[in-house]
Design a protein around this motif. Structure first.
Motif, PDB file in Angstrom:
ATOM      1  N   TYR A  86       0.841  -1.201   0.000  1.00 53.56           N
ATOM      2  CA  TYR A  86       0.000   0.000   0.000  1.00 53.56           C
ATOM      3  C   TYR A  86       0.881   1.259   0.000  1.00 53.56           C
ATOM      4  CZ  TYR A  86      -3.850  -3.088   1.608  1.00 53.56           C
ATOM      5  OH  TYR A  86      -4.789  -4.077   1.741  1.00 53.56           O
ATOM      6  N   TRP A  87       1.934   1.225   0.809  1.00 52.33           N
ATOM      7  CA  TRP A  87       2.867   2.358   0.869  1.00 52.33           C
ATOM      8  C   TRP A  87       3.486   2.609  -0.507  1.00 52.33           C
ATOM      9  CZ3 TRP A  87       8.067   3.015  -0.109  1.00 52.33           C
ATOM     10  CH2 TRP A  87       8.667   4.164   0.419  1.00 52.33           C
ATOM     11  N   VAL A  88       3.907   1.533  -1.188  1.00 52.89           N
ATOM     12  CA  VAL A  88       4.510   1.688  -2.515  1.00 52.89           C
ATOM     13  C   VAL A  88       3.530   2.363  -3.471  1.00 52.89           C
ATOM     14  CG1 VAL A  88       5.399   0.455  -4.530  1.00 52.89           C
ATOM     15  CG2 VAL A  88       6.103  -0.255  -2.244  1.00 52.89           C
ATOM     16  N   SER A 120       2.475  17.527   7.585  1.00 53.13           N
ATOM     17  CA  SER A 120       1.569  17.549   8.738  1.00 53.13           C
ATOM     18  C   SER A 120       1.338  16.143   9.270  1.00 53.13           C
ATOM     19  CB  SER A 120       0.240  18.210   8.363  1.00 53.13           C
ATOM     20  OG  SER A 120      -0.526  17.390   7.504  1.00 53.13           O
ATOM     21  N   VAL A 121       1.279  15.173   8.389  1.00 55.07           N
ATOM     22  CA  VAL A 121       1.120  13.778   8.820  1.00 55.07           C
ATOM     23  C   VAL A 121       2.376  13.306   9.539  1.00 55.07           C
ATOM     24  CG1 VAL A 121       0.793  11.406   8.027  1.00 55.07           C
ATOM     25  CG2 VAL A 121      -0.537  13.250   6.996  1.00 55.07           C
ATOM     26  N   LEU A 122       3.536  13.618   8.983  1.00 57.58           N
ATOM     27  CA  LEU A 122       4.787  13.178   9.589  1.00 57.58           C
ATOM     28  C   LEU A 122       5.052  13.843  10.928  1.00 57.58           C
ATOM     29  CD1 LEU A 122       6.980  13.085   6.366  1.00 57.58           C
ATOM     30  CD2 LEU A 122       5.927  11.157   7.552  1.00 57.58           C
ATOM     31  N   GLU A 123       4.396  14.956  11.166  1.00 61.13           N
ATOM     32  CA  GLU A 123       4.508  15.614  12.468  1.00 61.13           C
ATOM     33  C   GLU A 123       3.499  15.097  13.476  1.00 61.13           C
ATOM     34  OE1 GLU A 123       4.215  19.727  11.467  1.00 61.13           O
ATOM     35  OE2 GLU A 123       6.342  19.908  10.959  1.00 61.13           O
ATOM     36  N   ALA A 128      -7.858  10.747  10.559  1.00 65.17           N
ATOM     37  CA  ALA A 128      -8.680   9.571  10.299  1.00 65.17           C
ATOM     38  C   ALA A 128      -9.299   9.671   8.913  1.00 65.17           C
ATOM     39  CB  ALA A 128      -9.781   9.463  11.340  1.00 65.17           C
ATOM     40  N   PRO A 129      -9.461   8.533   8.211  1.00 67.56           N
ATOM     41  CA  PRO A 129     -10.080   8.564   6.895  1.00 67.56           C
ATOM     42  C   PRO A 129     -11.439   9.262   6.945  1.00 67.56           C
ATOM     43  CG  PRO A 129      -9.175   6.396   7.343  1.00 67.56           C
ATOM     44  CD  PRO A 129      -9.074   7.183   8.619  1.00 67.56           C
ATOM     45  N   LYS A 138      -4.819  12.696   3.651  1.00 67.95           N
ATOM     46  CA  LYS A 138      -5.638  11.536   4.003  1.00 67.95           C
ATOM     47  C   LYS A 138      -4.980  10.240   3.541  1.00 67.95           C
ATOM     48  CE  LYS A 138     -10.002  14.107   3.862  1.00 67.95           C
ATOM     49  NZ  LYS A 138     -11.288  14.282   3.157  1.00 67.95           N
ATOM     50  N   VAL A 139      -4.452  10.250   2.302  1.00 71.00           N
ATOM     51  CA  VAL A 139      -3.796   9.054   1.781  1.00 71.00           C
ATOM     52  C   VAL A 139      -2.573   8.706   2.623  1.00 71.00           C
ATOM     53  CG1 VAL A 139      -2.404   8.200  -0.143  1.00 71.00           C
ATOM     54  CG2 VAL A 139      -4.638   9.232  -0.574  1.00 71.00           C
ATOM     55  N   ALA A 140      -1.729   9.713   2.927  1.00 70.29           N
ATOM     56  CA  ALA A 140      -0.525   9.453   3.709  1.00 70.29           C
ATOM     57  C   ALA A 140      -0.868   8.946   5.104  1.00 70.29           C
ATOM     58  CB  ALA A 140       0.319  10.724   3.796  1.00 70.29           C
ATOM     59  N   ALA A 141      -1.862   9.556   5.741  1.00 63.85           N
ATOM     60  CA  ALA A 141      -2.256   9.122   7.081  1.00 63.85           C
ATOM     61  C   ALA A 141      -2.756   7.687   7.065  1.00 63.85           C
ATOM     62  CB  ALA A 141      -3.336  10.055   7.634  1.00 63.85           C
ATOM     63  N   MET A 142      -3.563   7.366   6.056  1.00 64.60           N
ATOM     64  CA  MET A 142      -4.141   6.027   5.983  1.00 64.60           C
ATOM     65  C   MET A 142      -3.065   4.957   5.767  1.00 64.60           C
ATOM     66  SD  MET A 142      -7.113   4.691   3.414  1.00 64.60           S
ATOM     67  CE  MET A 142      -8.214   5.962   4.044  1.00 64.60           C
TER      68      MET A 142
END
Length: 354
Positions: A86-88, A120-123, A128-129, A138-142
């Motif tokens: 999924y990450w790829v 912002s996600v990395l911080e 949440a989706p 949203k994609v990065a967080a998920m």
């Protein structure tokens, strides 16, 4: 030092790809078919609307991103390799959005927006989706949340640092492209090592359910091994993706850099990159052999990691020459190609590919 960016070739060009004679074998995860199906569902469900067209979305299904994770981590825990897949897929999408000028035009504003969402996600803002935030946030967080939940404190901190470097260096590349310049070869290799390679090899640890944070602090040899694998990732990817990136006006590729910044002819640049690919395998075999026959090899986690990194190394070539992503939407070749080939603006055709 930077040099002006410009097309490396203008029309149909004949090239020769030297024989690489790579020897490290590839291995695919035993659950690769199930992981591929799950990843295709993930793309359809969570990424589909971020592509610019239905055709582009279909192309990303076709490219079989999950097989990269299955080749790079064939002995990994199945669920973790699925999250790796999924990450790829998510970061191929982000890579295209940041590196293809056709996504954001000559302005860097769109790229800045993507970067700010990712940062912002990395911080720590794992939105949440379905809740607030832009689409890339949203994609990065998920995609990151289940991975981070499966990591201990040390591995998690390293992975987040890897991702911050990835985003920072990609933003630097976008800014450099906006100037119409390309860097010298050594600067280019250093930039690309930071832009994603560390995260990929940290995910190998995650897949194996180990955490070598302490070992990396104590043993420089682990860093040396990673750097060899990273060099291979960059060079192999650039050999196969050159025509695709060139057609998009993206000259941050080893071949373009060698021509534009180092003054080589295109064929000489291809010869050099293939030589360096062969050299990285020689270096990897030597370094990994030294590690496995030393006291490091007695540590079961280090041994598992070094052995898995051999498959990550070969995954770079195996996936790159078989994915339709780098083969004009068609099934790729079944071995590392060599011999004559023809480059046109948007494709490469091998004279004797099998």
């Amino acid at each position: 030092m930077t040099s002006p960016a410009r097309p490396v070739f203008d029309s149909e060009t004949r090239i020769t790809i030297p024989e690489t004679a790579l020897t490290l074998p590839a291995l695919r995860h035993p659950d690769h078919a199930e992981i591929e199906r799950a990843n295709q569902h993930y793309i359809r469900t969570h990424l589909w609307n971020l592509y610019r067209s239905e055709e582009e979305a279909q192309n990303n299904l076709r490219d079989r991103h999950a097989q990269w994770a299955c080749l790079a981590n064939p002995n990994g825990h199945s669920e973790r390799v699925r999250y790796h897949a999924y990450w790829v897929s998510a970061f191929f999408l982000i890579d295209d959005a940041l590196s293809d000028p056709n996504w954001h035009g000559s302005s860097t504003h769109a790229a800045d927006t993507i970067v700010s969402e990712l940062v912002s996600v990395l911080e720590g803002d794992l939105t949440a989706p379905g809740s607030g935030g832009g689409p890339y946030k949203k994609v990065a967080a998920m995609v990151l949340e289940p991975i981070l939940e499966g990591m201990g404190p040390g591995l998690r901190a390293r992975f987040l640092a890897d991702m911050r470097r990835y985003i920072h260096e990609y933003r630097a590349e976008v800014a450099l492209r906006a100037t119409g310049k390309v860097p010298d070869f050594d600067t280019y290799m250093a930039m690309h090592t930071a832009s994603g390679c560390d995260a990929v090899t940290t995910l190998v640890e995650y897949g194996l359910q180990i955490d070598l944070t302490g070992a990396f602090r104590a043993h420089p040899a682990l860093h040396e091994l990673k750097r060899i694998v990273h060099d291979n990732f960059i060079l192999v990817n650039d050999l196969f993706s050159f025509h695709r990136e060139h057609s998009q006006g993206d000259y941050t590729n080893a071949l373009s850099v060698l021509v534009l910044a180092e003054g080589m002819q295109l064929q000489d640049a291809i010869d050099k990159v293939c030589h360096l690919i062969r050299e990285t395998e020689t270096r990897f075999i030597k370094k990994s052999g030294e590690m496995l026959t030393s006291a490091l090899g007695a540590d079961p986690d280090i041994r598992a990691y070094v052995e898995e990194m051999a498959y990550a190394f070969s995954a770079s070539s195996q996936w790159s020459y078989e994915t339709p992503r780098y083969h004009n939407g068609e099934r790729g070749v079944t071995r590392f190609p060599s011999g004559s080939a023809t480059l046109t603006r948007d494709r490469i055709t091998y004279a004797s590919a099998k």
